[in-house]
Design a protein around this motif. Structure first.
Motif, mmCIF file in Angstrom:
data_model
loop_
_atom_site.group_PDB
_atom_site.id
_atom_site.type_symbol
_atom_site.label_atom_id
_atom_site.label_comp_id
_atom_site.label_asym_id
_atom_site.label_seq_id
_atom_site.Cartn_x
_atom_site.Cartn_y
_atom_site.Cartn_z
ATOM 1 N N ARG A 202 0.841 -1.210 0.000
ATOM 2 C CA ARG A 202 0.000 0.000 0.000
ATOM 3 C C ARG A 202 0.868 1.248 0.000
ATOM 4 O O ARG A 202 0.635 2.184 -0.790
ATOM 5 N N HIS A 259 -7.612 -11.419 2.162
ATOM 6 C CA HIS A 259 -8.520 -10.362 1.714
ATOM 7 C C HIS A 259 -8.974 -9.487 2.881
ATOM 8 O O HIS A 259 -9.126 -8.262 2.726
ATOM 9 N N GLU A 263 -8.217 -5.494 3.164
ATOM 10 C CA GLU A 263 -9.281 -4.526 3.414
ATOM 11 C C GLU A 263 -8.943 -3.610 4.579
ATOM 12 O O GLU A 263 -9.098 -2.385 4.501
ATOM 13 N N GLY A 266 -6.192 -1.295 3.693
ATOM 14 C CA GLY A 266 -6.560 -0.318 2.671
ATOM 15 C C GLY A 266 -5.843 -0.561 1.355
ATOM 16 O O GLY A 266 -5.748 0.332 0.511
ATOM 17 N N TYR A 267 -5.358 -1.796 1.156
ATOM 18 C CA TYR A 267 -4.678 -2.149 -0.094
ATOM 19 C C TYR A 267 -5.715 -2.548 -1.137
ATOM 20 O O TYR A 267 -6.598 -3.376 -0.874
ATOM 21 N N GLN A 268 -5.591 -1.971 -2.335
ATOM 22 C CA GLN A 268 -6.585 -2.213 -3.389
ATOM 23 C C GLN A 268 -6.011 -2.882 -4.623
ATOM 24 O O GLN A 268 -6.675 -2.966 -5.658
#
Length: 322
Positions: A202, A259, A263, A266-268
């Motif tokens: 992130r 996952h 979440e 805050g990693y997308q």
């Protein structure tokens, strides 16, 4: 309650030694005992007392004379470390355990709690895993050396009970996590490894994160503060020869955990899996009926615990074990 559970509350004013009080589990136990009114806690860092050194351990017990002991000290690590250094995990843990347990016996320790690990159980044990499944099948090869050391500790506790009649006990926790964990790329367990990996991705704007294995194994996770509360509950209430499982009684796949961590961090980006790397044991879910029947239950949910651990990691990024 089972017949082995009977009220025998520890004296909060008696000297109590927490071996490994700066580690993940030991530090949580130390914090919990302080809040519960223990007045004479004893701790030594590994620099102050090398538990692998038998002479030093005996001298320490002779000087401090603890009445009660929690043996939380151990050489621990994830699947990579256990696979790479089996001699270290076997030899060092055996020496730590034998030295502390022998010295405790020599110097009249009244109550002692030995902490092991759920890896003591057979790789393909029926799920959920009951305490009596110990020594009923082959161990997971990637951490069999560590498991053998912990099994030896359980048997030594039982031998002390048989030969000397002391109310010493053992507890086997599931996978633990929380503040004070090891976030090292080579030494960490799966949850702190995921937290570090996703947080670094992130911060660095990395498009994908690759994790070991397939993500299919199922794992149970217990926050270390819940583990600390369970330890005191057992010391206050349990007196039986069989080790006691400590966990939540619920598990998730590593894929689901990854996952969830992503979440909360805050990693997308994309999450990939390297199936050429080992998965380890397919499932490790503890049967915690024995402990729950005694009146103890965990209080910290998985999402809540992961979120608070991530916050702790960020606040202590320069001081964590890496």
């Amino acid at each position: 309650m089972t017949e082995d559970f009977a009220r025998s509350t520890l004296d909060r004013s008696a000297p109590l030694y927490v071996a490994g009080h700066r580690g993940l589990v030991g530090s949580a136990i130390w914090r919990h005992l302080k809040t519960e009114g223990f007045e004479r806690l004893i701790g030594r860092s590994s620099a102050e007392l090398d538990l692998r050194d038998r002479k030093s351990v005996f001298a320490f017990f002779a000087d401090e004379r603890p009445r009660n002991v929690v043996l939380a000290a151990a050489k621990v690590g994830g699947i990579m470390a256990n696979s790479a250094y089996p001699v270290d995990f076997l030899s060092e843990n055996l020496r730590i355990q034998v030295n502390v347990l022998d010295a405790a016996l020599e110097h009249g320790v009244e109550r002692l709690l030995f902490l092991g690990s759920s890896c003591i159980y057979p790789k393909l044990a029926p799920q959920p895993i009951r305490e009596e499944y110990l020594l009923t099948g082959h161990l997971e090869p990637s951490n069999d050396a560590y498991a053998i050391a912990k099994i030896a500790g359980i048997l030594q506790i039982q031998a002390v009970r048989r030969q000397h009649g002391l109310p010493w006990i053992s507890a086997m926790p599931t996978n633990l996590y929380g503040p004070g964990d090891n976030f090292s790329p080579k030494g960490s367990h799966v949850l702190p490894a995921l937290i570090r990996r996703f947080e670094e991705a992130r911060r660095g704007g990395i498009e994908s994160v690759t994790n070991w294995g397939t993500g299919s194994p199922r794992r149970e996770f217990l926050h270390v503060d819940d583990m600390a509360a369970a330890c005191l509950h057992l010391l206050d209430n349990y007196d039986g020869p069989e080790h006691v499982n400590v966990g939540t009684g619920e598990d998730s796949t590593i894929l689901e955990i990854a996952h969830l961590v992503a979440e909360e961090v805050g990693y997308q980006g994309r999450i990939d899996w390297d199936s050429s790397k080992p998965d380890g044991t397919p499932q490790k879910l503890l049967d915690v009926t024995k402990l729950r029947t005694s009146g103890w239950n965990p209080n910290i949910g998985l999402r809540e615990g992961i979120g608070s651990t991530i916050r702790w990691y960020r606040e202590n990024i320069g001081k964590v074990r890496v």
